[in-house]
Motif scaffolding. Structure first.
Motif, PDB file in Angstrom:
ATOM      1  N   LYS A 112      13.378  -1.984 143.022  1.00  0.00           N
ATOM      2  CA  LYS A 112      13.799  -3.757 144.235  1.00  0.00           C
ATOM      3  C   LYS A 112      14.839  -3.344 144.525  1.00  0.00           C
ATOM      4  N   TYR A 184       3.096 -16.127 137.877  1.00  0.00           N
ATOM      5  CA  TYR A 184       3.688 -15.389 140.052  1.00  0.00           C
ATOM      6  C   TYR A 184       2.917 -16.497 140.266  1.00  0.00           C
ATOM      7  N   ASN A 204      10.665 -11.698 150.713  1.00  0.00           N
ATOM      8  CA  ASN A 204       8.903 -11.113 150.235  1.00  0.00           C
ATOM      9  C   ASN A 204       7.495 -12.058 150.893  1.00  0.00           C
ATOM     10  N   ARG A 208       9.178  -9.727 154.466  1.00  0.00           N
ATOM     11  CA  ARG A 208       7.859  -8.886 154.114  1.00  0.00           C
ATOM     12  C   ARG A 208       8.264  -7.455 154.649  1.00  0.00           C
ATOM     13  N   ILE A 305       0.698 -10.545 138.554  1.00  0.00           N
ATOM     14  CA  ILE A 305       0.958 -10.649 139.598  1.00  0.00           C
ATOM     15  C   ILE A 305      -1.245 -10.978 139.560  1.00  0.00           C
TER      16      ILE A 305
ATOM     17  N   PHE B  54      -7.002 -13.339 154.035  1.00  0.00           N
ATOM     18  CA  PHE B  54      -5.630 -13.089 153.930  1.00  0.00           C
ATOM     19  C   PHE B  54      -5.602 -14.915 153.991  1.00  0.00           C
ATOM     20  N   ASN B  56      -6.044 -18.516 151.654  1.00  0.00           N
ATOM     21  CA  ASN B  56      -6.097 -19.239 150.648  1.00  0.00           C
ATOM     22  C   ASN B  56      -6.066 -19.964 150.698  1.00  0.00           C
ATOM     23  N   ILE B  83      -3.132 -22.159 152.849  1.00  0.00           N
ATOM     24  CA  ILE B  83      -1.707 -21.030 153.169  1.00  0.00           C
ATOM     25  C   ILE B  83      -2.099 -19.431 153.574  1.00  0.00           C
ATOM     26  N   PRO B  84      -1.483 -19.138 153.996  1.00  0.00           N
ATOM     27  CA  PRO B  84      -1.631 -17.606 154.120  1.00  0.00           C
ATOM     28  C   PRO B  84      -1.757 -16.883 153.577  1.00  0.00           C
ATOM     29  N   ALA B  85      -2.283 -16.186 153.218  1.00  0.00           N
ATOM     30  CA  ALA B  85      -1.983 -15.380 151.373  1.00  0.00           C
ATOM     31  C   ALA B  85      -0.768 -13.799 151.108  1.00  0.00           C
ATOM     32  N   VAL B  86      -0.179 -13.971 151.963  1.00  0.00           N
ATOM     33  CA  VAL B  86       0.902 -12.821 152.159  1.00  0.00           C
ATOM     34  C   VAL B  86       1.903 -13.242 151.602  1.00  0.00           C
ATOM     35  N   ALA B  87       1.900 -12.469 150.717  1.00  0.00           N
ATOM     36  CA  ALA B  87       3.815 -12.128 149.809  1.00  0.00           C
ATOM     37  C   ALA B  87       3.421 -11.638 149.150  1.00  0.00           C
ATOM     38  N   GLY B  88       4.568 -11.323 147.799  1.00  0.00           N
ATOM     39  CA  GLY B  88       4.233 -10.932 146.497  1.00  0.00           C
ATOM     40  C   GLY B  88       4.995  -9.606 146.217  1.00  0.00           C
ATOM     41  N   GLY B  89       4.913  -9.457 144.826  1.00  0.00           N
ATOM     42  CA  GLY B  89       5.675  -8.188 144.945  1.00  0.00           C
ATOM     43  C   GLY B  89       7.356  -8.651 144.846  1.00  0.00           C
TER      44      GLY B  89
END
Lengths: 426, 89
Positions: A112, A184, A204, A208, A305, B54, B56, B83-89
């Motif tokens: 990360k 998460y 992110n 992102r 996740i 994408f 939700n 809600i826009p579904a783009v995020a993560g990790g």
């Protein structure tokens, strides 16, 4: 210098172009945005010789990273060891095995640091003073550490119930750590709302597209350390599914630039835990949609996740390369963590156990060719996930400070080292 | 009437409103009513009859994909979030 090389942000679904701003999705169809480059311009300065002459950090590939000017955050990140793992290879029955060891990345001991270096350098360029992230732990530590060094205020949101090592590894840097009751996916959704509400730079979320590009450096380094070639197989852990896609993108970019000989034939293999396997399921079933996992349950918390943002792209890419995806039990994860440590001296976090255990399964299934070259991506450090091991490792043998005790132990006490409880010898 | 929360990027399609009252007994009906009130939003949320990949949708705090998708029941006083579904990790 590389600012002119980035032409903008591009929707991964419809191709619509956007300027280089803190925006992560297409306002027409909500498709995720990714960075677009002028590869012809990149190729004018990014040569093997130019790269070799630069310091050994991930910024040696800076023309392929989306910041304007020089990096201001995370300048020492990257160029972790690529280790030829012959003892482990023998154990697995493969010819040529390598470990890309990001368990020793600087400063926070996970891959990360790569994505955060790019995201926060971009955040500084865009004028953000407060940054944040949704994290399963590694990102939390990296944002906290790098933000501290850059003098940025950081809000780090994590699910409650994370490992102590990961919580402490974020709070020590003075970040505002918020544990959210839930998993998460709850944290992620909240962060999407917060980023809009406060206008902060969430690495992110709204940052992102820039952030995700940092993962490519892991692939560039692998190819460079292999003598400018792409390996036959790469096994990478999947949480949101972004890393594995960027690894493949990195090889394709090197091919486009003529830095490696094409065509790239690397098969990509994705690793998940059985308790949270939405992408592996999608690969196996060939479904057109990722079915999210409502309540992920695995010791590999960094991969927990349930609703992976890049899951669909990852599953599609994996199948297109001729790769595959598997998932493994928590017991297999712990066994693999021990095997990695005992054969190669690397203490990986639980995600590393997932990666190795899945690789082993794929080799046994014949999906990974034993004669090819295989790289396993180790993305985080075992110091942060000690809870996974405490009940699975033998306690030290206790002796008195006498040579006689030690001699007796060496001569007769071999089994004493195998016990799971503390042994008092003699 | 359920309350539909509109994310920032969709507000140009709702004349700047961040929440809209819409009627219907299911998520599908509520979103259809939202589309009648603000026609420009329809194409942003739907690809044909399906919610875009994408995007939700949540009823209160629950993702409708864990419930009955567009058939998920919506009560008076429920909140529907996009809600826009783009995020993560």
């Amino acid at each position: 210098m590389s600012g002119q090389l980035v032409t903008g942000l591009k929707c991964r679904l419809c191709g619509k172009l956007y300027p280089k701003e803190a925006l992560n999705f297409c306002t027409d169809d909500f498709g995720p945005l990714e960075v677009a480059y002028d590869y012809e311009a990149v190729g004018r300065t990014l040569t093997r010789e130019a790269i070799a002459a630069r310091p050994r950090t991930m910024w040696r590939y800076r023309e392929l990273l989306p910041i304007d000017g020089e990096p201001t955050v995370g300048r020492h990140v990257g160029c972790t060891p690529l280790i030829r793992a012959d003892r482990l290879a023998k154990e697995l029955g493969v010819a040529e095995l390598y470990l890309k060891n990001d368990a020793v990345n600087y400063p926070s001991l996970s891959f990360k640091d790569r994505v955060v270096a790019v995201a926060l350098s971009k955040a500084v360029e865009l004028g953000f003073e407060t940054v944040g992230c949704a994290s399963t732990g590694n990102l939390a530590g990296s944002v906290a550490a790098n933000a501290a060094a850059a003098g940025l205020e950081a809000y780090v949101l994590i699910p409650d119930g994370l490992e102590q090592g990961k919580i402490l590894g974020a709070t020590i840097y003075g970040a505002k750590v918020v544990a959210v009751k839930g998993n998460y996916d709850h944290v992620n959704r909240l962060c999407s709302q917060i980023a809009f509400r406060y206008g902060w730079g969430f690495v992110n979320v709204n940052l992102r597209p820039f952030y995700a590009e940092g993962s490519k450096t892991m692939g560039y380094e692998i190819a460079e350390d292999l003598g400018w070639r792409a390996p036959d197989h790469v096994v990478a852990p999947m949480a949101g599914g972004s890393l594995i896609g960027k690894l493949h993108k990195s090889f394709r970019e090197l091919e486009t630039l003529g830095l490696i000989d094409g065509p790239v034939k690397t098969k990509m293999f994705g690793a998940q835990a059985a308790g949270c396997n939405p992408i592996a399921n999608t690969v196996k079933t060939g479904a057109g949609k990722v079915k999210p996992i409502r309540n992920p349950e695995t010791i590999a918390k960094s991969l927990a996740i349930g609703d992976p943002a890049d899951g669909w792209f990852a599953s599609k890419m994996i199948r297109e390369t001729g790769g595959w995806s598997e998932d493994v039990s928590d017991d297999a994860i712990v066994d693999a963590m021990r095997l990695l440590a005992e054969t190669e001296g690397i203490w990986a976090e639980t995600a590393g156990g997932v990666t190795l255990a899945v690789a082993r399964k794929l080799i046994e299934e014949g999906r990974i060719d034993r004669d090819g070259s295989t790289v396993l991506c180790i993305t985080g450090n075992g110091l942060k996930t000690q809870e996974a091991l405490v009940d699975h490792l033998p306690r030290p043998v206790v002796i008195r400070p006498t040579l006689a005790d030690f001699e007796a132990l060496v001569e007769d006490g071999a089994e004493a080292f195998a016990g799971l409880t503390s042994t008092s010898f003699a | 009437m359920a309350l539909v929360r509109i994310p920032t990027p969709l507000r140009p399609q709702t004349a700047g409103l961040d929440k809209v009252q819409a009627s219907g007994a299911t998520v599908g009906e509520v979103l259809a009513d939202l589309g009648r009130q603000h026609p420009a939003i329809q194409d942003r949320l739907f690809d044909g009859a399906e919610i875009r990949r994408f995007v939700n949708i949540y009823v209160n705090n629950e993702d409708v994909r864990y419930l009955e998708d567009l058939e998920t029941p919506v009560a008076e006083k429920d909140e529907v979030s996009i809600i826009p579904a783009v995020a993560g990790g």
